[in-house]
Design a protein around this motif. Structure first.
Motif, short mmCIF file in Angstrom:
data_model
loop_
_atom_site.label_atom_id
_atom_site.label_comp_id
_atom_site.label_asym_id
_atom_site.label_seq_id
_atom_site.Cartn_x
_atom_site.Cartn_y
_atom_site.Cartn_z
N HIS A 7 0.77 -4.32 -3.35
CA HIS A 7 -0.69 -4.31 -3.42
C HIS A 7 -1.22 -2.92 -3.05
O HIS A 7 -1.09 -2.47 -1.92
CB HIS A 7 -1.26 -5.35 -2.47
CG HIS A 7 -2.76 -5.40 -2.46
ND1 HIS A 7 -3.48 -5.82 -3.55
CD2 HIS A 7 -3.67 -5.04 -1.52
CE1 HIS A 7 -4.77 -5.75 -3.27
NE2 HIS A 7 -4.92 -5.27 -2.05
N GLY A 8 -1.81 -2.25 -4.04
CA GLY A 8 -2.44 -0.97 -3.78
C GLY A 8 -1.49 0.20 -3.83
O GLY A 8 -0.28 0.06 -3.92
N LEU A 9 -2.06 1.40 -3.73
CA LEU A 9 -1.29 2.64 -3.76
C LEU A 9 -0.91 3.11 -2.36
O LEU A 9 0.08 3.83 -2.20
CB LEU A 9 -2.10 3.74 -4.46
CG LEU A 9 -2.52 3.47 -5.91
CD1 LEU A 9 -3.37 4.62 -6.44
CD2 LEU A 9 -1.29 3.27 -6.79
N HIS A 10 -1.70 2.73 -1.35
CA HIS A 10 -1.42 3.12 0.03
C HIS A 10 -0.73 1.96 0.73
O HIS A 10 -1.32 0.89 0.92
CB HIS A 10 -2.72 3.48 0.75
CG HIS A 10 -2.53 3.85 2.19
ND1 HIS A 10 -3.55 3.78 3.12
CD2 HIS A 10 -1.44 4.30 2.86
CE1 HIS A 10 -3.08 4.16 4.30
NE2 HIS A 10 -1.81 4.49 4.16
N LEU A 11 0.53 2.15 1.11
CA LEU A 11 1.33 1.12 1.75
C LEU A 11 1.47 1.48 3.22
O LEU A 11 2.13 2.45 3.58
CB LEU A 11 2.71 1.04 1.09
CG LEU A 11 2.69 0.87 -0.44
CD1 LEU A 11 4.09 0.91 -0.99
CD2 LEU A 11 1.98 -0.42 -0.84
N ARG A 12 0.82 0.70 4.08
CA ARG A 12 0.83 1.01 5.50
C ARG A 12 2.18 0.68 6.13
O ARG A 12 2.92 -0.18 5.64
CB ARG A 12 -0.29 0.25 6.21
CG ARG A 12 -1.68 0.67 5.71
CD ARG A 12 -2.79 0.03 6.54
NE ARG A 12 -4.09 0.36 5.99
CZ ARG A 12 -4.75 1.49 6.23
NH1 ARG A 12 -4.20 2.40 7.02
NH2 ARG A 12 -5.93 1.72 5.69
N ALA A 13 2.49 1.37 7.21
CA ALA A 13 3.76 1.16 7.92
C ALA A 13 3.95 -0.32 8.22
O ALA A 13 3.05 -0.98 8.74
CB ALA A 13 3.77 1.97 9.21
N GLY A 14 5.11 -0.83 7.88
CA GLY A 14 5.44 -2.22 8.15
C GLY A 14 5.04 -3.20 7.07
O GLY A 14 5.55 -4.33 7.05
#
Length: 274
Positions: A7-14
Motif C-alpha cells: 500500500h503506497g510508495l512510502h513503506l514505514r519501518a515494520g
C-alpha cells in the motif's frame, strides 16, 4: 507474506516485516517485475537460509558481519559497525542457489535482489575494491558507494549503490528519472530506496510525476523506511541538519543491457549531480 500489493510508495519501518525480515519487498508486491529488497535481522549466533529462486541477490552487511555459505564457496563478510562506518564487503548469490547466512555477533543485512535470466557464479566483493565517488559540491555534496553499479560489479539485472548524505545536505539531486527506454539516453529501471538516519533523525524524499497520474510523493523518512519509485522524477533526498542520512538504492529493469542511464528534470541543471 503473500504476494499482495503493497500500500503506497512510502513503506514505514515494520510495515512489511515478515519473520526474520524487518523489511520484505517482492517485485509482485511492489506492483512491478524485477527489483526486490529484504532486510534480514539476526541475533548473535543466528542463521537464515536464503533460497534465491528466480532472482540474483547481494548480501550486504548494514551492521555486523556474517558468513555466507553457498555451493560455490564460503564467503566471510567482515561488515561494519553501522552504515555510517564506511564501505562494506558483500557476497553475490546467483539465481537457483541456496545460501546459509550465519552471524556470530548478530547484525542487520540487506538482501538486494532482482529477477533475472542468467545464472552467474557466486562471488565475494571486497570492500577495498568498491568504487567510492564524491558527488556534487557545497550542500549538494555526498558520497556514493558504487558496489554494484553497472560498470563496477557483474550482475545480470541488479544495480545497487549506497549514498551517504551529510546532515543538512541534498542528494538525489537534481530530480531525475529512468522510467522510459531511450537508447543511449535513458534506461527503464524500477527503484527502491531504503533509509537509515543517524541518531534517530529524519529525512525527506520527493517524487514528482513524469506523466499524468504518475508517482507523486513527499515523505518524511526514518530509519527502516523504504520508498518505491516505479516512475517519476525522484529527488531531492534531504537530510536533517546534524543527522547524516544513508540510503541504499536497488534497481532493475527489462532492458537488454544492464545500464543506468538517467534524464534530468528540464527545469534543473545537472550541475549538482556532478
Amino acid at each position: 507474506m503473500s504476494d499482495k500489493k503493497l500500500h503506497g510508495l512510502h513503506l514505514r519501518a515494520g510495515s512489511t516485516a515478515d519473520g526474520p525480515y524487518a523489511l520484505r519487498i517482492a517485485p509482485a508486491e511492489a506492483g512491478w517485475d524485477y527489483a526486490g529488497l529484504r532486510v534480514l535481522e539476526l541475533e548473535p549466533g543466528g542463521s537464515h537460509l536464503l533460497t534465491a529462486g528466480d532472482s540474483e541477490w547481494i548480501v550486504l552487511p548494514l551492521r555486523g558481519g556474517c558468513t555466507v555459505h553457498t555451493q560455490d564457496g564460503i564467503f566471510e563478510l567482515h561488515g561494519r559497525e553501522s552504515v555510517f562506518g564506511g564501505v562494506s564487503d558483500f557476497a553475490y548469490v546467483p539465481r537457483d542457489a541456496r545460501a546459509q547466512i550465519a552471524s556470530g555477533v548478530g547484525g542487520r543485512f540487506a538482501l538486494a535482489g532482482a529477477k533475472c535470466e542468467r545464472r552467474l557464479p557466486a562471488r565475494y566483493g571486497p570492500a577495498p575494491e568498491v568504487p567510492v565517488e564524491a558527488r556534487g559540491s557545497g550542500i549538494q555534496a555526498r558520497e556514493v558507494h558504487n558496489f554494484a553499479a553497472a560498470g563496477a560489479f557483474a550482475c545480470d539485472r541488479l544495480i545497487a549503490v549506497e549514498v551517504i548524505t551529510p546532515g543538512g545536505h541534498w542528494s538525489s539531486y537534481p530530480p531525475h528519472k529512468h522510467d522510459e527506454h531511450r537508447p543511449g539516453e535513458e534506461s527503464e529501471l524500477e527503484e527502491i530506496y531504503y533509509f537509515e538516519i543517524d541518531r534517530g533523525g529524519v529525512g525527506y524524499q520527493r517524487i514528482s510525476p513524469s506523466r499524468p497520474g504518475g508517482a507523486d510523493l513527499l515523505a518524511e523518512v526514518r530509519t527502516g523506511d523504504a520508498v518505491l519509485v516505479p516512475d517519476g522524477w525522484h529527488g531531492p533526498s534531504i537530510a536533517e541538519p546534524g543527522r547524516p542520512m544513508y540510503y541504499l538504492n536497488v534497481m532493475a529493469g527489462p532492458g537488454a543491457e544492464r545500464e543506468w542511464l538517467i534524464r534530468f528534470h528540464p527545469d534543473h541543471t545537472a550541475e549538482g549531480y556532478r
